[in-house]
Every structure is written in C-alpha cells, then in structure tokens.
Design a protein around this motif. Structure first.
Motif, PDB file in Angstrom:
ATOM      1  N   PHE A 253       0.827  -1.212   0.000  1.00 21.12           N
ATOM      2  CA  PHE A 253       0.000   0.000   0.000  1.00 21.12           C
ATOM      3  C   PHE A 253       0.857   1.255   0.000  1.00 21.12           C
ATOM      4  CE2 PHE A 253      -1.380   3.332   2.952  1.00 21.12           C
ATOM      5  CZ  PHE A 253      -2.375   3.919   2.178  1.00 21.12           C
ATOM      6  N   TYR A 254       1.861   1.301   0.857  1.00 20.75           N
ATOM      7  CA  TYR A 254       2.686   2.511   0.944  1.00 20.75           C
ATOM      8  C   TYR A 254       3.460   2.751  -0.349  1.00 20.75           C
ATOM      9  CZ  TYR A 254       1.646   3.318   5.838  1.00 20.75           C
ATOM     10  OH  TYR A 254       0.995   3.601   7.011  1.00 20.75           O
ATOM     11  N   ILE A 255       3.891   1.698  -1.009  1.00 24.55           N
ATOM     12  CA  ILE A 255       4.553   1.862  -2.307  1.00 24.55           C
ATOM     13  C   ILE A 255       3.572   2.448  -3.320  1.00 24.55           C
ATOM     14  CG2 ILE A 255       5.600   0.629  -4.241  1.00 24.55           C
ATOM     15  CD1 ILE A 255       6.766  -1.336  -2.196  1.00 24.55           C
ATOM     16  N   ALA A 256       2.351   1.911  -3.336  1.00 22.88           N
ATOM     17  CA  ALA A 256       1.330   2.419  -4.253  1.00 22.88           C
ATOM     18  C   ALA A 256       0.968   3.864  -3.917  1.00 22.88           C
ATOM     19  CB  ALA A 256       0.090   1.526  -4.200  1.00 22.88           C
ATOM     20  N   TRP A 257       0.930   4.195  -2.634  1.00 21.22           N
ATOM     21  CA  TRP A 257       0.600   5.571  -2.227  1.00 21.22           C
ATOM     22  C   TRP A 257       1.646   6.554  -2.725  1.00 21.22           C
ATOM     23  CZ3 TRP A 257       2.869   9.337   0.844  1.00 21.22           C
ATOM     24  CH2 TRP A 257       2.046  10.407   1.207  1.00 21.22           C
ATOM     25  N   VAL A 258       2.888   6.177  -2.673  1.00 18.24           N
ATOM     26  CA  VAL A 258       3.961   7.058  -3.151  1.00 18.24           C
ATOM     27  C   VAL A 258       3.893   7.231  -4.660  1.00 18.24           C
ATOM     28  CG1 VAL A 258       6.466   7.280  -3.400  1.00 18.24           C
ATOM     29  CG2 VAL A 258       5.495   6.560  -1.212  1.00 18.24           C
ATOM     30  N   LEU A 259       3.533   6.175  -5.380  1.00 23.45           N
ATOM     31  CA  LEU A 259       3.628   6.200  -6.835  1.00 23.45           C
ATOM     32  C   LEU A 259       2.387   6.760  -7.521  1.00 23.45           C
ATOM     33  CD1 LEU A 259       5.317   2.731  -7.489  1.00 23.45           C
ATOM     34  CD2 LEU A 259       6.403   4.988  -7.476  1.00 23.45           C
ATOM     35  N   PHE A 260       1.211   6.559  -6.949  1.00 23.23           N
ATOM     36  CA  PHE A 260      -0.021   6.862  -7.676  1.00 23.23           C
ATOM     37  C   PHE A 260      -0.865   7.902  -6.931  1.00 23.23           C
ATOM     38  CE2 PHE A 260       1.009   2.364  -8.566  1.00 23.23           C
ATOM     39  CZ  PHE A 260       1.310   2.497  -9.916  1.00 23.23           C
ATOM     40  N   ASP A 261      -1.241   8.964  -7.640  1.00 23.85           N
ATOM     41  CA  ASP A 261      -2.080  10.006  -7.046  1.00 23.85           C
ATOM     42  C   ASP A 261      -3.470   9.492  -6.711  1.00 23.85           C
ATOM     43  OD1 ASP A 261      -0.030  11.836  -7.197  1.00 23.85           O
ATOM     44  OD2 ASP A 261      -0.692  12.693  -9.115  1.00 23.85           O
ATOM     45  N   LEU A 262      -3.963   8.533  -7.507  1.00 25.82           N
ATOM     46  CA  LEU A 262      -5.292   7.990  -7.247  1.00 25.82           C
ATOM     47  C   LEU A 262      -5.360   7.347  -5.868  1.00 25.82           C
ATOM     48  CD1 LEU A 262      -8.141   7.345  -8.196  1.00 25.82           C
ATOM     49  CD2 LEU A 262      -7.248   5.255  -9.258  1.00 25.82           C
ATOM     50  N   VAL A 263      -4.287   6.678  -5.460  1.00 27.34           N
ATOM     51  CA  VAL A 263      -4.260   6.052  -4.136  1.00 27.34           C
ATOM     52  C   VAL A 263      -4.291   7.128  -3.057  1.00 27.34           C
ATOM     53  CG1 VAL A 263      -2.941   4.553  -2.596  1.00 27.34           C
ATOM     54  CG2 VAL A 263      -3.025   4.061  -5.051  1.00 27.34           C
ATOM     55  N   LYS A 264      -3.593   8.226  -3.273  1.00 28.20           N
ATOM     56  CA  LYS A 264      -3.608   9.332  -2.304  1.00 28.20           C
ATOM     57  C   LYS A 264      -5.024   9.867  -2.133  1.00 28.20           C
ATOM     58  CE  LYS A 264       1.113  10.955  -3.312  1.00 28.20           C
ATOM     59  NZ  LYS A 264       1.478   9.995  -4.358  1.00 28.20           N
ATOM     60  N   ILE A 265      -5.730  10.025  -3.258  1.00 30.19           N
ATOM     61  CA  ILE A 265      -7.105  10.525  -3.194  1.00 30.19           C
ATOM     62  C   ILE A 265      -8.007   9.534  -2.474  1.00 30.19           C
ATOM     63  CG2 ILE A 265      -9.100  11.161  -4.587  1.00 30.19           C
ATOM     64  CD1 ILE A 265      -7.137  12.172  -6.709  1.00 30.19           C
ATOM     65  N   MET A 266      -7.839   8.255  -2.747  1.00 25.62           N
ATOM     66  CA  MET A 266      -8.668   7.229  -2.114  1.00 25.62           C
ATOM     67  C   MET A 266      -8.464   7.201  -0.604  1.00 25.62           C
ATOM     68  SD  MET A 266      -8.260   4.130  -4.907  1.00 25.62           S
ATOM     69  CE  MET A 266      -9.089   2.961  -3.834  1.00 25.62           C
ATOM     70  N   VAL A 267      -7.244   7.440  -0.152  1.00 28.49           N
ATOM     71  CA  VAL A 267      -6.971   7.460   1.286  1.00 28.49           C
ATOM     72  C   VAL A 267      -7.734   8.602   1.953  1.00 28.49           C
ATOM     73  CG1 VAL A 267      -5.174   7.890   3.013  1.00 28.49           C
ATOM     74  CG2 VAL A 267      -4.736   6.322   1.118  1.00 28.49           C
ATOM     75  N   VAL A 268      -7.729   9.776   1.316  1.00 29.23           N
ATOM     76  CA  VAL A 268      -8.457  10.924   1.868  1.00 29.23           C
ATOM     77  C   VAL A 268      -9.955  10.656   1.876  1.00 29.23           C
ATOM     78  CG1 VAL A 268      -8.997  13.363   1.522  1.00 29.23           C
ATOM     79  CG2 VAL A 268      -6.652  12.558   1.220  1.00 29.23           C
ATOM     80  N   VAL A 269     -10.463  10.107   0.781  1.00 29.98           N
ATOM     81  CA  VAL A 269     -11.898   9.801   0.699  1.00 29.98           C
ATOM     82  C   VAL A 269     -12.291   8.778   1.761  1.00 29.98           C
ATOM     83  CG1 VAL A 269     -13.674   8.766  -0.750  1.00 29.98           C
ATOM     84  CG2 VAL A 269     -12.066  10.400  -1.735  1.00 29.98           C
ATOM     85  N   ALA A 270     -11.428   7.782   1.986  1.00 36.65           N
ATOM     86  CA  ALA A 270     -11.720   6.776   3.006  1.00 36.65           C
ATOM     87  C   ALA A 270     -11.781   7.398   4.390  1.00 36.65           C
ATOM     88  CB  ALA A 270     -10.657   5.681   2.968  1.00 36.65           C
ATOM     89  N   ALA A 271     -10.891   8.354   4.668  1.00 35.37           N
ATOM     90  CA  ALA A 271     -10.894   9.011   5.976  1.00 35.37           C
ATOM     91  C   ALA A 271     -12.180   9.809   6.186  1.00 35.37           C
ATOM     92  CB  ALA A 271      -9.674   9.922   6.103  1.00 35.37           C
ATOM     93  N   VAL A 272     -12.622  10.518   5.145  1.00 29.70           N
ATOM     94  CA  VAL A 272     -13.866  11.292   5.257  1.00 29.70           C
ATOM     95  C   VAL A 272     -15.066  10.362   5.411  1.00 29.70           C
ATOM     96  CG1 VAL A 272     -15.371  12.946   4.090  1.00 29.70           C
ATOM     97  CG2 VAL A 272     -12.878  13.196   3.932  1.00 29.70           C
ATOM     98  N   ALA A 273     -15.080   9.287   4.632  1.00 27.17           N
ATOM     99  CA  ALA A 273     -16.186   8.328   4.744  1.00 27.17           C
ATOM    100  C   ALA A 273     -16.226   7.690   6.127  1.00 27.17           C
ATOM    101  CB  ALA A 273     -16.043   7.253   3.661  1.00 27.17           C
ATOM    102  N   ASP A 274     -15.065   7.405   6.685  1.00 25.34           N
ATOM    103  CA  ASP A 274     -15.002   6.816   8.026  1.00 25.34           C
ATOM    104  C   ASP A 274     -15.566   7.771   9.067  1.00 25.34           C
ATOM    105  OD1 ASP A 274     -14.152   4.893  10.047  1.00 25.34           O
ATOM    106  OD2 ASP A 274     -12.572   6.337  10.520  1.00 25.34           O
TER     107      ASP A 274
END
Length: 301
Positions: A253-274
C-alpha cells in the motif's frame, strides 16, 4: 536502532542535546533532531523541549544563512508546535490537525521572505524541464512545452512538505515514547485515529476550494488534507490488524501511495467516509458477531 536512539536521548540532558544539535546541522538528519525535541517535550514538558529547541536552532539558523535552506529550521519549529499541542491536549488527532496551520504558515513565510530560495528552485525546474523537452525532441517525439511551476506553487509545495514531515516526526516521537514507557500503546492510539464529520468535511471543502482556484493552488490544498491522509492510513492499519494480515499488504500500500495520485485521493476519501460511517465500529461489531456465532456453535456441539 531507532528505539536504541530514543533510549539514548532520554538517558540524560547531555545526550538529548547532542542528538538535537547534531541532527539540526544536517540536511539529511534534521528529522532526527526534530523527533528528539518532540520526544523530550512529550515526556518531560515544554521547558526542557524549548531548551533543546533553542540550541538546535543555532546550527539550523547557520545552515539557513549560509546556504539559504530554511527547511531544517521550519521542521524543528513545526514539529515542536505539534508536540506542544499533543503535550497539552493529550489528543493525537488535534496535534496532527495543527500540521495544517504549520504548513500554511511555512508556505506563506517562503512566499513572502524566501525570494532567493524560490528563484533558485524556479531556475532548477526550468533547467530540468528544458532538458526533458530536449530529450523528448531528440527521440523524435512531437515538440512539447512542459508547464513550469510558479513561485506560489513552489511555496505551497514547501509548506505541504513541512506539514507532512512535522506530522511524521511527531508520530516517530510518539512511537518512541510508547516503546520506552508504554509498549504497544502507540499502535492502539494510531489505529483509533479519526476526525468527526464536521472537521473532515471542512478540511475537504477547503482543499477542494483551493484546488478550484487553479493549478498553482493545488499544493496549498494538499496541506489541508495532511491530517486526513494520516487518518486514512490509520484506518487501513486498523483493518489489517483486525483481519490479522501481515505487513506485506501495508508495504504494498505505501509503495502504491507514493507512486499513484489515485491512491492518495482514495486514502483521503476513506478518511472522510469513516468520519460519517464509522467503519471501525462496524468491523468490530461484525467481528464480535462472528465470535458469538462460533461460541454458540461450539456450545451446541
């Protein structure tokens, strides 16, 4: 190794001073100094932490005046602010929320007072992108003119970087503190990290508002989602722990987070949804129901 360093820092005042001053004078290891000051602040109070900070500011200030790099100085001050908030509020979410004003103030300071640094960085990006354009033209590709970042955009990038690094240094200091005095406490505290719906929605709304102003404001918008990013990562850690998964999933996950902006956006969306849906409570309730069903089955057998 990191735990041994924390033990060395807390061994005495002189040891903490050595680590704080030595790290502050290095571009590569100023994060060690910042985390050391935060650890002393969390464990021993604002006074000892401020004493260390004053000494650490000497090499950091010298570095700024000699080379124009205010990064170590900003990191020391930003991490100390977060540590003080955590020390007095005993709230990790609130302390990480303070990374937003830290990042905004850092970006504003660079934009107003960092003219020479911004000129150097603008020249660097212009040369780098110019060379990239020449390479693309030499390979026979269609001539492309790459957009150059503006001074305001770079100031926002530096502010976002300081917000992220200050938050990471605080988390490291908190982990050190738990490892020395409350083993396992940091993991539980981190996995429980979340923000109420009003806070997460406000952060997201401000970030979207800044992004809508144009490309040069997107780096400033990134500052506003630093706390949400950490909360999203905490949510993932909670899920992995609940499912009993290994560290391989987290590493991927952390490798994907560093490489892909979409993963960064999904992390933020998940935090708001939570914040609105309370995923952790739902998962724990399901886990409890599963355990209850297994117990009932065992009793019938």
């Amino acid at each position: 190794m990191l735990k041994g360093l924390a033990s060395f820092i807390m061994r005495g005042r002189l040891q903490a001073l050595v680590v704080a001053v030595a790290g502050a004078g290095s571009l590569l290891f100023c994060w060690v100094s910042a985390a050391a000051i935060a650890l002393v602040t969390l464990r021993r109070g604002a006074g000892p932490g401020a004493w260390l900070l004053l000494w650490a500011l000497l090499p950091a200030g010298a570095l700024m005046f000699a080379f124009g790099d205010s990064g170590p100085l900003a990191l020391l001050l930003g991490t100390t602010v977060l540590a003080l908030v955590l020390r007095f509020s005993v709230s990790l979410p609130l302390a990480l929320l303070a990374s937003v004003p830290v990042g905004l103030v850092t970006g504003w300071g660079v934009a107003v007072f960092g003219g020479p640094v911004l000129e150097q960085m603008l020249a660097f990006f212009d040369q780098f992108l110019g060379n990239l354009e020449q390479q693309m033209a030499a390979e026979g590709a269609t001539a492309v003119t790459l957009a150059r970042p503006t001074a305001l955009q770079i100031a926002g990038m530096l502010g976002a970087a300081n917000a992220v690094l200050s938050a990471l240094c605080l988390l490291l200091a908190r982990w050190w503190q738990a490892a020395l005095y409350n083993p396992g406490g940091f993991g539980s505290e981190f996995r429980a990290l979340y923000y109420p719906p009003a806070v997460s929605s406000l952060l997201l709304a401000v970030a979207l508002g800044l992004s809508s102003l144009g490309l040069e404001y997107r780096s400033w918008a990134a500052i506003c989602v630093v706390p949400l990013t950490v909360a999203g990562m905490a949510l993932l850690h909670a899920r992995v722990t609940l499912r009993g998964r290994g560290t391989g999933l987290l590493a991927g996950f952390y490798i994907a987070w560093v490489l892909f902006d979409l993963v960064k956006i999904m992390v933020v969306v998940a935090a708001v949804a939570d914040s609105w849906l309370g995923f952790r409570q739902r998962w724990q309730a399901r886990a409890g129901n599963s355990v209850s069903r297994r117990d009932d089955s065992d009793d019938r057998d």
